[in-house]
Design an enzyme around this catalytic site. Structure first.
Site, PDB file in Angstrom:
ATOM      1  N   ASP A 178      96.323  64.872  42.834  1.00  0.00           N
ATOM      2  CA  ASP A 178      94.882  65.626  42.169  1.00  0.00           C
ATOM      3  C   ASP A 178      93.955  65.238  43.111  1.00  0.00           C
ATOM      4  OD1 ASP A 178      92.221  65.755  41.252  1.00  0.00           O
ATOM      5  OD2 ASP A 178      92.909  64.931  39.499  1.00  0.00           O
ATOM      6  N   CYS A 231      96.099  70.268  41.541  1.00  0.00           N
ATOM      7  CA  CYS A 231      96.848  71.615  40.829  1.00  0.00           C
ATOM      8  C   CYS A 231      96.450  72.887  40.294  1.00  0.00           C
ATOM      9  CB  CYS A 231      97.388  70.413  39.605  1.00  0.00           C
ATOM     10  SG  CYS A 231      96.203  70.963  38.483  1.00  0.00           S
ATOM     11  N   TYR A 232      94.787  73.051  40.907  1.00  0.00           N
ATOM     12  CA  TYR A 232      94.120  74.195  40.383  1.00  0.00           C
ATOM     13  C   TYR A 232      94.287  75.222  41.695  1.00  0.00           C
ATOM     14  CZ  TYR A 232      92.530  72.790  36.613  1.00  0.00           C
ATOM     15  OH  TYR A 232      92.697  72.022  35.189  1.00  0.00           O
ATOM     16  N   HIS A 283     101.917  67.723  40.636  1.00  0.00           N
ATOM     17  CA  HIS A 283     100.676  67.427  41.435  1.00  0.00           C
ATOM     18  C   HIS A 283     101.367  67.684  42.734  1.00  0.00           C
ATOM     19  CE1 HIS A 283      97.624  65.810  38.702  1.00  0.00           C
ATOM     20  NE2 HIS A 283      96.789  66.810  39.709  1.00  0.00           N
ATOM     21  N   HIS A 341      89.993  78.229  31.278  1.00  0.00           N
ATOM     22  CA  HIS A 341      90.946  77.376  31.542  1.00  0.00           C
ATOM     23  C   HIS A 341      92.028  77.307  32.654  1.00  0.00           C
ATOM     24  CE1 HIS A 341      93.714  73.857  32.186  1.00  0.00           C
ATOM     25  NE2 HIS A 341      93.191  73.021  31.673  1.00  0.00           N
ATOM     26  N   ARG A 391      87.156  74.066  35.848  1.00  0.00           N
ATOM     27  CA  ARG A 391      86.578  74.682  33.852  1.00  0.00           C
ATOM     28  C   ARG A 391      85.000  74.382  34.899  1.00  0.00           C
ATOM     29  NH1 ARG A 391      87.492  70.988  28.732  1.00  0.00           N
ATOM     30  NH2 ARG A 391      88.881  69.716  30.560  1.00  0.00           N
ATOM     31  N   ASP A 446     102.240  62.707  42.298  1.00  0.00           N
ATOM     32  CA  ASP A 446     102.737  62.526  41.304  1.00  0.00           C
ATOM     33  C   ASP A 446     104.171  63.939  41.470  1.00  0.00           C
ATOM     34  OD1 ASP A 446     101.608  64.986  39.780  1.00  0.00           O
ATOM     35  OD2 ASP A 446     100.333  62.999  39.307  1.00  0.00           O
ATOM     36  N   LYS A 469      83.724  72.029  36.549  1.00  0.00           N
ATOM     37  CA  LYS A 469      84.609  69.887  36.585  1.00  0.00           C
ATOM     38  C   LYS A 469      84.503  69.517  38.023  1.00  0.00           C
ATOM     39  CE  LYS A 469      85.410  69.008  31.684  1.00  0.00           C
ATOM     40  NZ  LYS A 469      85.218  67.707  31.374  1.00  0.00           N
ATOM     41  N   ASP A 487      90.584  69.267  42.019  1.00  0.00           N
ATOM     42  CA  ASP A 487      91.990  69.018  40.784  1.00  0.00           C
ATOM     43  C   ASP A 487      92.874  69.865  41.481  1.00  0.00           C
ATOM     44  OD1 ASP A 487      94.382  67.956  40.667  1.00  0.00           O
ATOM     45  OD2 ASP A 487      93.621  67.337  38.018  1.00  0.00           O
TER      46      ASP A 487
END
Length: 418
Positions: free
Chosen positions: A328, A280-281, A338, A224, A272, A335, A275, A278
């Site tokens: 995201d 945040c990654y 993020h 992850h 991942r 938010d 998936k 996003d």
């Protein structure tokens, strides 16, 4: 897969599975939205003021009722926007905002256990302690720093240290690599890293690397992005990363897994396998690249195994919310979480970080503060001056120089009698 679905992918770069599932359909929808925004080209400029106004909400207004679910995350609701505001523009940190951080964070201190909880009177927790100390570091309030009882906090850290080398998030809580990172990052800021605290921890992190090459939350768990960063950054706190990373990780396998996280045409990272991307990654995965490239000179992956230019496009075109803040992906609301990590990812894109072991004199607990930075080469990514954000410490995820100042403050007080 239909010809229409296939058009959202660059056929020369992507392997498209012919099996259509709910997940593949959703992925195509996201890819189509992102491709449309990138082609439209409307959000090429970082909307600084809009995002700053959004990020000041937790420090300026009472949060609405839907934030009740984050009652145990009060320190995070200070750290996330504070960090994002500072790398967005240091002038955002007004005295009025910074002066209120110390009292608010210290109200979360569990006086019985000696560490910080998620709110007033709540159980001491490693995640809350990490966020609390990061927020206090950004406040630069040395008077408040002097109120922290490091001896009691160290005793609490040892109470969540487990015999196998890992840490639990709280007394009797879950054991995972987040806990390891939060414990070590907190101890490094307070200059209370000891052999006793770190015994067996590097070996435990090594057991978290999976058959895919990434790092899972605990031995045997799925790889992850967030856990990968926590494990890698923790090794950089435990010792010289030039030595620690190759000793405890299969670097080739790790790089292979990281290189599979960036998608086209989006340009963003997934956390991942199989998936969606996003925002945040942009940090959790992007931060891993910063550390690897900065500590291991033989890894020259930028623009070969992944593209900073494409990640910057994803952030600017797809992650900026019209109402302010970062998100995201298209279709999601912005938010504070993020906003923090997307902007950190933008900082990672725009800067090249280097580990310099001779930068500082102290090696005890100071390995994570030996990083330098410079603007990335225009050959790698074109950075418009309107979009530049500030540099950060790639291990602590703090504005550059902030964690170093806190560590030096406690180092000047001398070694604890533990």
């Amino acid at each position: 897969m239909t010809a229409e679905q296939n058009t959202v992918h660059n056929e020369e770069l992507s392997v498209v599975d012919s099996l259509i599932t709910e997940s593949s359909t959703t992925e195509d929808e996201v890819a189509r939205m992102c491709a449309g925004l990138i082609l439209d080209g409307q959000l090429t400029v970082l909307q600084r003021q809009l995002h700053a106004d959004f990020l000041k909400i937790p420090m300026s207004f009472q949060l609405p009722p839907n934030y009740t679910g984050l009652d145990a995350s009060k320190p995070w609701l200070m750290y996330w926007p504070l960090h994002a505001l500072e790398i967005l523009d240091p002038d955002n940190q007004t005295d009025d905002i910074l002066s209120r951080i110390g009292p608010s964070i210290m109200a979360c201190l569990n006086g019985i256990e000696g560490a910080f909880g998620g709110g007033n009177g709540q159980t001491a927790h490693l995640a809350a302690t990490y966020a609390s100390l990061n927020a206090l570091a950004i406040s630069r309030d040395e008077q408040v720093w002097s109120q922290i009882n490091r001896e009691e906090l160290y005793k609490w850290l040892m109470s969540v240290k487990l015999p196998d080398g890992g840490f639990s998030m709280h007394v009797g809580g879950e054991e995972d690599v987040r806990a390891v990172y939060c414990a070590l990052a907190s101890a490094a800021l307070l200059n209370i890293i000891t052999p006793e605290l770190t015994e067996g921890t590097a070996e435990w992190i090594s057991r978290c690397q999976t058959y895919e090459g990434g790092i899972g939350g605990a031995p045997g768990n799925e790889a992850h992005g967030g856990y990968a960063f926590c494990g890698l950054a923790a090794l950089c706190i435990l010792g010289n990363p030039i030595e620690m990373i190759p000793q405890y990780l299969d670097v080739d396998s790790f790089v292979h897994w990281l290189s599979a996280r960036q998608y086209q045409p989006e340009g963003g990272f997934s956390g991942r396998t199989n998936k969606l991307v996003d925002g945040c990654y942009s940090w959790w995965v992007g931060g891993c690249w910063s550390i690897l490239e900065g500590a291991l000179p033989w890894i020259t992956s930028t623009d070969v195994l992944w593209s900073k230019a494409d990640l910057q496009k994803y952030i600017l075109f797809c992650c900026q919310s019209p109402r302010g803040g970062l998100r995201d992906k298209p279709g999601k609301s912005s938010d504070f979480y993020h906003s923090c990590y997307v902007l950190s990812g933008l900082s990672e894109v725009q800067h090249r970080y280097s580990f310099r072991p001779k930068l500082r004199g102290s090696e005890s607990g100071g390995w994570s503060f030996m990083w330098t930075y410079e603007l990335e080469s225009p050959d790698i990514v074109i950075i418009d001056e309107q979009n530049v954000v500030g540099p950060l410490n790639p291990v602590h995820v703090l504005p550059a120089g902030v964690g170093e100042r806190m560590h030096d403050f406690y180092a000047a007080l001398g070694t604890l009698e533990l």
